[in-house]
Design an enzyme around this catalytic site. Structure first.
Site: not given
Length: 616
Positions: A108, A110, A112
């Site tokens: 993953e 990310d 955010e």
């Protein structure tokens, strides 16, 4: 850890494989359509597509958030979206834009955006998961209000590194260092996801500030989603849409050593980074993750570039600025830059030392630095000024050293400086200042490494107290010879005698390095240890001058060699009569060790260069 050549071979073979793949498969850049290229996966009517599929909004209320995912999976790509975040009181909310795959060992990548109270800044929270393991968080404030207008956020993922961009400015780099045992997401295809959800238990001030549901619904707006990637079709090949044979730019992006991007990345990390897992010693009491030992800046080894045959050489003569022309490699919180970038101070205490390297690499040149050494009882400390290869590859060994003996951070510092970046085939030219008890003289320890082999030590006392004032130390490296100077006085020469079978450092470009660290051998062979009650130990550097040929390749640079063959910097092999006299004076009065006279150390005979004259 494998040496520099094994790492270069790893990436070079991978590059060739990508070129071969590109001759059969295309990478289709396209402005995506939210109607046709993504699926709304949750939230029902809280996700709304408009503008002929070019715009999408995600909303969240107390009942639910919302999210979407790409229809296709991808193995490598560049993913851009233009995003306008929730205005006002967004505390407790998280707007996410990321790549991910499924399963317990998922990968993953990310981005955010953690909401905050009105008037307080958003935090951009980044993370990477490899084989199910994350814990690689870096967080940033933004240098603008992301709720007023749309801004572009980019994830670039290729076989060499992952890069995060905000409005085209790099904010983070994670390099592929798989050959050193550091996981990298290179085996599993991933989808693109975005979502808006409630994380009031941690998102804002660690969960102290909760979501104010009276402000709901919270809405984030997306537009101009652009995916430049090859869709995964269940095999290790990228789909061919139009039969293009051109390798897309993003597959090699980051391999070009962009000085502009280095400056931008350094600017962001200096001014807007608010958390870096690589500095969190409390979180990792057993030792920082392996990748934290490497240089994570935008400077991958240029030997990996497919276009090495296209290069240029320029001789740069300039007073360096420590704000823009060097990278802090370790001990950032032990480093202070002052005097508008003209002076830098490195410190050593019981936790860590510190060090830096030049951003540019060079093939031949003269490197001058003024230094003021640690005063008082400096026993056990080493202050260094040297040229060596890029330290980007001192990763696994140093991290493993700390892992097996977490209490010996100083030993790790010694090891990392000794390896200095290249594995076992390095070239290096050293000036190291070995501390001593109060009132006892420093020892200037010099050495020359060629093809990974050193053992060419010469040591000197200085004819002044180097702790009272600044003094100039110089390394001159040309195709003909290496000359070391103190305040303009030559103290050592190492000549190019390759024609006689004697190695000479002319196969690798090098960077300038400086550091302060603890060495268990530095003072009287280790009989005198560091007195940590005297810490911190601080050394000051200023007036770094790089009169050198900037090289854009790691291997021998013909342009630099040609430049210095014709340069007045080193008009010949011989020293002037005046400099010969100065050199003889130093060696007679201040040399305290010479490997060329150490018969006990070399019972089979001295190294070949020891039988040759100094000046002819």
């Amino acid at each position: 850890m494998g040496d520099m050549h094994s790492l270069s071979n790893f990436f070079f073979l991978r590059s060739l494989a990508l070129v071969a793949a590109a001759s059969f498969f295309s990478f289709q850049p396209a402005m995506s359509n939210f109607f046709s290229d993504v699926d709304v996966t949750w939230g029902g009517g809280r996700a709304a597509i408009a503008g002929d599929g070019q715009q999408l909004s995600l909303s969240m209320d107390r009942a639910s958030g919302s999210g979407f995912q790409s229809k296709n999976e991808f193995l490598y790509g560049k993913f851009d979206v233009t995003l306008k975040l929730i205005p006002g009181n967004s505390a407790g909310t998280v707007t996410a834009y990321y790549l991910s795959c499924q399963g317990p060992k998922h990968d993953e990548v990310d981005m955010e955006f953690l909401g905050n109270l009105s008037g307080q800044p958003y935090i951009l929270h980044t993370n990477l998961y490899t084989e199910g393991q994350g814990n690689r968080e870096q967080q940033f404030y933004l240098w603008f209000d992301p709720t007023q207008n749309f801004h572009t956020y980019t994830i670039l993922w290729n076989p060499y590194q992952i890069m995060f961009y905000v409005d085209g400015t790099p904010v983070r780099v994670y390099k592929n260092m798989e050959p050193s045992g550091i996981p990298y997401p290179s085996k599993q295809p991933m989808r693109l996801y975005s979502s808006l959800w409630d994380a009031e238990d941690w998102a804002t001030r660690g969960g102290l500030v909760k979501t104010d549901w009276s402000q709901a619904p919270f809405t984030a707006q997306f537009r101009d989603l652009t995916i430049e990637a090859g869709a995964w079709t269940g095999s290790a090949a990228w789909i061919n849409r139009r039969g293009s044979r051109k390798l897309p730019a993003w597959m090699n992006q980051g391999l070009v050593n962009s000085y502009s991007d280095q400056e931008k990345l350094a600017w962001v990390q200096k001014n807007y980074m608010v958390y870096n897992y690589c500095n969190d010693l409390r979180r990792f009491p057993q030792g920082l993750p392996k990748e934290c030992s490497t240089v994570m800046a935008f400077s991958p080894p240029l030997s990996l570039h497919l276009h090495l045959l296209l290069f240029s050489a320029v001789v740069a003569t300039a007073m360096a600025d420590f704000n823009t022309d060097v990278d802090i490699l370790w001990g950032r919180d032990h480093t202070v830059i002052t005097n508008q970038g003209q002076e830098i101070r490195l410190s050593l205490d019981g936790v860590s030392g510190s060090g830096f390297q030049s951003r540019q690499q060079f093939f031949y040149g003269r490197f001058d630095m003024k230094m003021k050494l640690v005063p008082g009882n400096s026993a056990g400390t080493v202050a260094s000024f040297y040229v060596s290869q890029d330290t980007s590859f001192v990763i696994f060994i140093c991290s493993f050293y700390v892992f097996i003996d977490n209490s010996n951070w100083h030993g790790m510092n010694v090891l990392s400086m000794q390896l200095a970046g290249s594995g076992w085939s390095k070239d290096e030219i050293d000036l190291e200042f070995l501390g001593n008890l109060s009132g006892q003289p420093y020892t200037l320890h010099t050495n020359v490494y060629t093809q990974g082999k050193g053992e060419r030590e010469q040591q000197f006392y200085l004819w002044f107290d180097p702790t009272i004032d600044f003094h100039a130390y110089s390394i001159l490296w040309t195709p003909f010879r290496i000359t070391l100077y103190v305040d303009g006085v030559p103290i050592r020469i190492y000549k190019n005698r390759e024609s006689m079978g004697i190695p000479y450092p002319n196969k690798q470009a090098m960077r300038v390095h400086s550091s302060i660290w603890n060495a268990d051998w530095a003072t009287r062979g280790g009989l005198v240890k560091v007195d940590w009650a005297q810490a911190p130990f601080t050394i000051a550097f200023r007036d770094l001058v790089l009169d050198a040929c900037v090289s854009y390749r790691d291997s021998p640079d013909p342009a630099c060699k040609k430049t210095y063959s014709a340069s007045q910097l080193d008009p010949g092999v011989h020293l002037s009569a005046s400099d010969q006299a100065k050199l003889a004076w130093v060696r007679k009065n201040y040399m305290i060790y010479n490997y060329c006279t150490d018969a006990k150390r070399f019972p089979q005979g001295w190294p070949k260069e020891c039988s040759l004259g100094l000046y002819s």
